[in-house]
Write an enzyme that holds these catalytic residues in place. Structure first.
Site, PDB file in Angstrom:
ATOM      1  N   ASP A  37      -7.953  -5.509   0.166  1.00  0.00           N
ATOM      2  CA  ASP A  37      -8.478  -6.313  -0.930  1.00  0.00           C
ATOM      3  C   ASP A  37      -8.043  -7.767  -0.884  1.00  0.00           C
ATOM      4  O   ASP A  37      -8.540  -8.585  -1.649  1.00  0.00           O
ATOM      5  CB  ASP A  37      -8.044  -5.703  -2.267  1.00  0.00           C
ATOM      6  N   HIS A  77       0.852  -1.189   0.000  1.00  0.00           N
ATOM      7  CA  HIS A  77       0.000   0.000   0.000  1.00  0.00           C
ATOM      8  C   HIS A  77       0.882   1.231   0.000  1.00  0.00           C
ATOM      9  O   HIS A  77       1.939   1.229   0.620  1.00  0.00           O
ATOM     10  CB  HIS A  77      -0.909   0.007   1.244  1.00  0.00           C
TER      11      HIS A  77
END
Ligand code: ACO
Length: 434
Positions: free
Chosen positions: A369, A311
């Protein structure tokens, strides 16, 4: 660059010291930032930051992330408390209006959303213009953009009432438009929204029900869906939110701005990752193939990434991923799925990655996710709808950020600069002489 008088910085350019005014701006929490707005006027230079990793483009009171500590707060409330105790519509009120609602405020907010769940009947015709095998994100992007052609009565961006009604319309209609995109792809009749159901419940109803039979929404799955929506509701100035703000900064109407956000969300590096995780798991196929796959991920020339990992901001566990993992187990239990090969594969992959030097040294952890795809698949949501669902949830964050920007008196058009690396000026050469 070195510090000098408060609010100014001394910069050495070509051996000469220059002083530039760069006051430090402090937020409530988090690192301070240099205000570089006068830098070009003072020194004749810009800053260079492709990907905006070191640049704050706005100030905002909505969402705070501490990527090193794995903290996510909405209006100050930790995401795990909201996911545990709140509902998606309550979080929507919080993001939009700044506070958790009283009972009366919540009832009014719900009425506001429910009043707008149907879409103009003529919008149905739009669906027929798409191929049946169109990706539902293409349909969502097109139909949400088209809302601006139907709701002229709420397009004055300088009118707070219009902004409020547009926000209600978007939050209320996007699930209807999204569910219809799915129904269109499978050739089933569109189901009209039911305002006696909760937000997530209604979405599952519009996705799964058919007019020929009664349909009962499983409350455990409705709660899981509501939690998934909460976890995706907002995430500070990510790519799609920045896209919405940039489009909105020009004075474009909110429906057009949200359509731009949907387009930005579509990419696999952003909202498309949940779909990409399932594709990746299917490609790996079996636990025995994991070492080969991990070797490919580590090979820079292969361009293979471990989807659902890493991320831009979190250099620690994404706090949403932990809640998602718990929700995943709840859903699989409820559905009586004892051994899910995909979940087994995902858990093994996660275990290996969390103990592998490559991922540890680069601070790559599972993001939201990594698990959401497995839950959605177990709930019977087709893979192509995963990013659409993300868009349904994020519409709340986008419209909250858009509203905040529109209410900011300092708001001006977003216009980054560049370092030009092309030819310097040269004269036109006639075609015969080239
Ligand atoms: N798998 C393998 N290596 C990775 C991964 C990954 N998933 N993510 C980052 N890296 C490596 C990069 O190769 C790079 O290595 P290097 O320093 O040797 O060149 C280093 O980690 C830093 O990567 P960047 O691409 O510079 O990090 P950035 O912050 O730009 O990217 C992103 C963040 C796009 C999310 C990236 O981690 C990624 O592609 N992840 C997979 C896709 C994904 O899951 N996206 C969902 C994000 S969450 C969301 O949008 C809801």
């Amino acid at each position: 660059m070195s510090g000098s008088a408060p609010g100014s910085v001394t910069v050495t350019l070509d051996g000469t010291n220059h002083t530039a005014k760069m006051p430090l701006m402090a937020g409530t929490i988090g690192p301070s930032v240099f205000d570089i707005r006068k830098l070009y006027a003072d020194l004749g230079v810009f800053t260079y930051d492709p990907g905006y990793g070191g640049t704050a483009a706005c100030d905002s009171k909505i969402t705070y992330i501490d990527g090193d500590e794995g903290v996510l707060l909405h209006r100050g409330y930790p995401i795990d408390q909201l996911a545990e105790k709140s509902t998606f519509l309550e979080v929507a009120h919080l993001l939009l209006n700044g506070e958790l609602p009283t009972r009366e405020e919540m009832a009014e907010f719900e009425r506001g959303v429910l009043h707008h769940t149907m879409v103009h009947e003529q919008l149905r015709q739009f669906y027929n213009g798409f191929r049946r095998d169109a990706h539902p994100m293409a349909v969502l992007c097109g139909v949400v953009g088209a809302l601006s052609a139907f709701y002229h009565d709420s397009l004055d961006i300088n009118n707070p009432d219009h902004r409020r009604i547009s926000a209600f319309r978007l939050i209320a209609k996007v699930p209807t438009i999204a569910a219809w995109a799915y129904k269109y792809s499978v050739g089933q009749p569109f189901m009209y929204p039911r305002n006696d159901l909760g937000y997530a419940e209604n979405f599952l109803y519009m996705m799964n029900a058919v007019p020929a039979e009664p349909y009962h929404v499983n409350p455990v799955l409705a709660r899981a869906m509501d939690r998934i929506l909460i976890l995706h509701a907002d995430h500070e100035q990510n790519a799609s939110t920045s896209t919405v703000r940039l489009a909105g900064s020009t004075g474009a109407n909110p429906f057009a701005c949200i359509a731009a956000g949907i387009a930005s969300l579509w990419g696999p590096a952003h909202g498309g990752a949940n779909e990409a995780v399932l594709k990746m798991l299917a490609e790996i196929g079996d636990k025995s193939a994991i070492p080969d796959f991990i070797a490919k991920v580590k090979d820079k020339n292969s361009h293979v990434r471990l989807m659902g990992f890493g991320h831009r901001v979190y250099k620690n566990y994404d706090p949403r991923a932990k809640i998602m993992e718990r929700t995943c187990h709840e859903v699989l239990d409820e559905l009586g799925i004892k051994d899910d090969p995909l979940l087994d594969l995902a858990l093994e992959l996660e275990h290996i990655a969390l103990h592998d030097d490559y991922f540890i040294s680069k601070k790559l952890y599972p993001n939201v996710d990594f698990y959401s795809g497995i839950i959605l698949k177990a709930m019977g949501i087709p893979t192509s709808m995963f990013t659409v669902l993300f868009a349904v949830a994020r519409t709340v964050g986008w419209i909250s950020q858009w509203k905040e920007m529109m209410e900011d008196p300092l708001q001006r058009i977003g216009r980054p600069r560049q370092v030009y690396t092309g030819h310097s000026q040269r004269d036109y050469v006639a075609v015969g002489a080239r």
